[in-house]
Design a protein around this motif. Structure first.
Motif, short mmCIF file in Angstrom:
data_model
loop_
_atom_site.label_atom_id
_atom_site.label_comp_id
_atom_site.label_asym_id
_atom_site.label_seq_id
_atom_site.Cartn_x
_atom_site.Cartn_y
_atom_site.Cartn_z
N ALA A 124 0.83 -1.20 0.00
CA ALA A 124 0.00 0.00 0.00
C ALA A 124 0.87 1.26 0.00
O ALA A 124 0.57 2.25 -0.68
CB ALA A 124 -0.93 -0.01 1.22
N ALA A 125 1.96 1.19 0.75
CA ALA A 125 2.85 2.35 0.84
C ALA A 125 3.49 2.66 -0.51
O ALA A 125 3.63 3.83 -0.90
CB ALA A 125 3.93 2.10 1.89
N SER A 126 3.88 1.62 -1.23
CA SER A 126 4.51 1.86 -2.53
C SER A 126 3.53 2.52 -3.48
O SER A 126 3.90 3.34 -4.32
CB SER A 126 5.04 0.55 -3.11
OG SER A 126 3.97 -0.30 -3.47
N LEU A 127 2.26 2.18 -3.31
CA LEU A 127 1.22 2.82 -4.12
C LEU A 127 1.13 4.31 -3.77
O LEU A 127 1.07 5.18 -4.65
CB LEU A 127 -0.13 2.14 -3.84
CG LEU A 127 -1.17 2.22 -4.94
CD1 LEU A 127 -0.67 1.52 -6.19
CD2 LEU A 127 -2.49 1.59 -4.48
N LEU A 128 1.14 4.59 -2.47
CA LEU A 128 1.08 5.99 -2.04
C LEU A 128 2.31 6.75 -2.49
O LEU A 128 2.22 7.92 -2.88
CB LEU A 128 0.94 6.06 -0.52
CG LEU A 128 -0.43 5.68 0.04
CD1 LEU A 128 -0.41 5.71 1.57
CD2 LEU A 128 -1.51 6.64 -0.49
N ASP A 129 3.46 6.09 -2.42
CA ASP A 129 4.68 6.74 -2.87
C ASP A 129 4.57 7.14 -4.33
O ASP A 129 4.98 8.24 -4.74
CB ASP A 129 5.88 5.80 -2.68
CG ASP A 129 6.41 5.85 -1.24
OD1 ASP A 129 6.15 6.86 -0.57
OD2 ASP A 129 7.07 4.89 -0.81
N LEU A 130 4.00 6.24 -5.13
CA LEU A 130 3.82 6.54 -6.56
C LEU A 130 2.88 7.72 -6.76
O LEU A 130 3.16 8.65 -7.50
CB LEU A 130 3.25 5.31 -7.28
CG LEU A 130 4.27 4.26 -7.68
CD1 LEU A 130 3.57 3.06 -8.30
CD2 LEU A 130 5.30 4.85 -8.64
N LEU A 131 1.75 7.68 -6.07
CA LEU A 131 0.76 8.74 -6.21
C LEU A 131 1.34 10.10 -5.84
O LEU A 131 1.04 11.11 -6.46
CB LEU A 131 -0.45 8.45 -5.31
CG LEU A 131 -1.41 7.37 -5.82
CD1 LEU A 131 -2.47 7.08 -4.77
CD2 LEU A 131 -2.06 7.83 -7.12
N GLY A 132 2.17 10.08 -4.81
CA GLY A 132 2.70 11.36 -4.32
C GLY A 132 4.02 11.73 -4.94
O GLY A 132 4.63 12.73 -4.57
N ALA A 133 4.49 10.96 -5.92
CA ALA A 133 5.84 11.14 -6.46
C ALA A 133 6.08 12.56 -6.98
O ALA A 133 7.09 13.18 -6.67
CB ALA A 133 6.10 10.13 -7.57
N GLY A 134 5.15 13.06 -7.75
CA GLY A 134 5.35 14.37 -8.35
C GLY A 134 4.88 15.52 -7.47
O GLY A 134 5.22 16.67 -7.72
N SER A 135 4.13 15.18 -6.45
CA SER A 135 3.53 16.26 -5.65
C SER A 135 4.46 16.71 -4.54
O SER A 135 5.67 16.59 -4.63
CB SER A 135 2.18 15.81 -5.11
OG SER A 135 2.36 14.99 -3.95
N SER A 136 3.87 17.18 -3.47
CA SER A 136 4.67 17.90 -2.48
C SER A 136 5.04 17.03 -1.29
O SER A 136 5.08 17.51 -0.17
CB SER A 136 3.88 19.11 -2.01
OG SER A 136 2.58 18.70 -1.60
N VAL A 137 5.31 15.76 -1.55
CA VAL A 137 5.56 14.85 -0.43
C VAL A 137 6.71 15.33 0.45
O VAL A 137 6.67 15.21 1.66
CB VAL A 137 5.88 13.45 -0.96
CG1 VAL A 137 6.18 12.51 0.18
CG2 VAL A 137 4.71 12.93 -1.77
N ARG A 138 7.76 15.87 -0.21
CA ARG A 138 8.93 16.20 0.58
C ARG A 138 8.99 17.66 0.98
O ARG A 138 9.95 18.11 1.59
CB ARG A 138 10.19 15.83 -0.20
CG ARG A 138 10.22 14.35 -0.60
CD ARG A 138 11.60 13.93 -0.96
NE ARG A 138 12.57 14.25 0.11
CZ ARG A 138 13.87 14.06 -0.01
NH1 ARG A 138 14.35 13.59 -1.11
NH2 ARG A 138 14.68 14.35 0.98
#
Lengths: 217, 217
Positions: free
Chosen positions: B200-214
């Motif tokens: 599930a986390a890898s899915l979230l990581d993908l979804l947030g890849a381009g956004s403002s995760v960091r």
DNA sequence: GTCTATACTTGGATAGAC
DNA sequence: GTCTATCCAAGTATAGAC
């Protein structure tokens, strides 16, 4: 209508054998809830039940025997209530979470989950007790799995999750929340989580509204 | 380099005061892990530590005093290790979950969380002990919140969840999984959950890849 | 600082009167 | 079926020798 075989009534109200057993079981529940497994001694339980310590061994053979009977009682009462509540809550995940919240709240009031937690913790002291406790926990786990099953079949998350896994997590979370709430003397944090889950559930209900949420296969 | 004040070495290896304290603390950890709070008596702990029962009272004042020292030791050791591991796992949620899994696995081996669970359960027997245990649990809760914080700020789920709530749930889940694993003598169910969470986390990581995760703010 | 010995308390369990 | 009385094991804690 006086019962035979009961000479006097200084103990529990009513004073038949069944009443004594019930009083002892309730005393055991109270002691487990308030003082944990370590504090649930024969003398402490008998004091709460308002009767004699020797009766524990007469009726239940040992203290652990009584504690397991108390766990049986809690399991039966709660499972019946849970099942009724969950059925009443129908097919919406939102309603299921709302039900879970009120059930959790009542559990904390009555100390039912505290009893379970105390027994799981106490079971570390003897493998035999551990097996007995595990057997009594099994219906709770099955019930969690069954309650969730309708929502996992064709839901938007299908394939991402498996029923037993979620059930395992739910049971673990329930136990953990009870531990933290009893340690803090404050259930607000746990209740806030249920509220948050309810909002997430309503979102899932919306997403799955037109799809196959209620389908069987 | 012989230490002064130690006449003979029949007790723990080394036999200075510090070694004795360490042996008693380790004995307390072992006893809590294997037999729970109810089984962690002065005599049992001293037997495991290979030294005399009276030393517990000399060094720690009471059994509860020693048990709290054991909890301190566990907290310090584990927190240091956790923090290092989490920092090493970087900014990906997937990595964080993988780290959590290996940490959980090691905890079960060493019985660190079992100690915590036993102490929380045992704390029911006295309010004073409860306060001490709660104080020692606080850093763990803060640590959980801090570890999650980078992933909640600008993630796709932002606004749906609050940091402290998630942290509370994670800690509760961790405790509950430990209880179930120790009851079953089987950690497979818990590990399967971590694996599921990783996916599930890898899915979230993908979804947030381009956004403002960091992003920080 | 560590041990032995011991005082004292509490807990599990049983026998026997009622 | 319930109570009193009691035994014995185990627990906490302290005193004092070394």
């Amino acid at each position: 209508m006086a019962r035979p075989g009961s000479k006097r009534g200084s103990g529990p109200a009513g004073s038949g054998a069944a009443e004594t057993r019930a009083a002892l079981i309730q005393g055991a529940i109270d002691a487990l809830r308030d003082t944990g497994y370590a504090g649930a001694s024969a003398r402490e339980i008998a004091r709460r039940a308002g009767c004699n310590q020797a009766l524990i061994f007469y009726h239940f053979g040992s203290v652990d025997g009584l504690l397991l009977a108390a766990l049986d009682e809690v399991s039966a009462v709660r499972l019946a209530k849970y099942q009724a509540s969950v059925q009443r809550s129908g097919s919406s995940l939102t309603e299921l979470v709302k039900t879970a919240r009120s059930v959790f709240d009542e559990d904390l009031d009555r100390g039912y989950v505290a009893v379970l937690v105390a027994m799981i913790a106490g079971a570390q002291s003897s493998p035999a007790l551990g097996a007995e406790v595990a057997a009594r926990l099994a219906p709770w786990r099955e019930f969690a799995a069954e309650s969730l099953q309708p929502f996992l079949g064709g839901a938007p998350l299908a394939g991402m999750i498996r029923g037993e896994e979620v059930a395992h997590a739910i049971v673990a979370l329930y136990l953990g929340l009870e531990m933290l709430a009893s340690l803090d003397g404050d259930r607000a944090a746990a209740l806030a989580l249920f509220d948050r889950a309810r909002r997430a559930a309503s979102l899932l209900d919306l997403l799955g509204a037109g799809s196959s949420v209620r389908e069987q296969r």
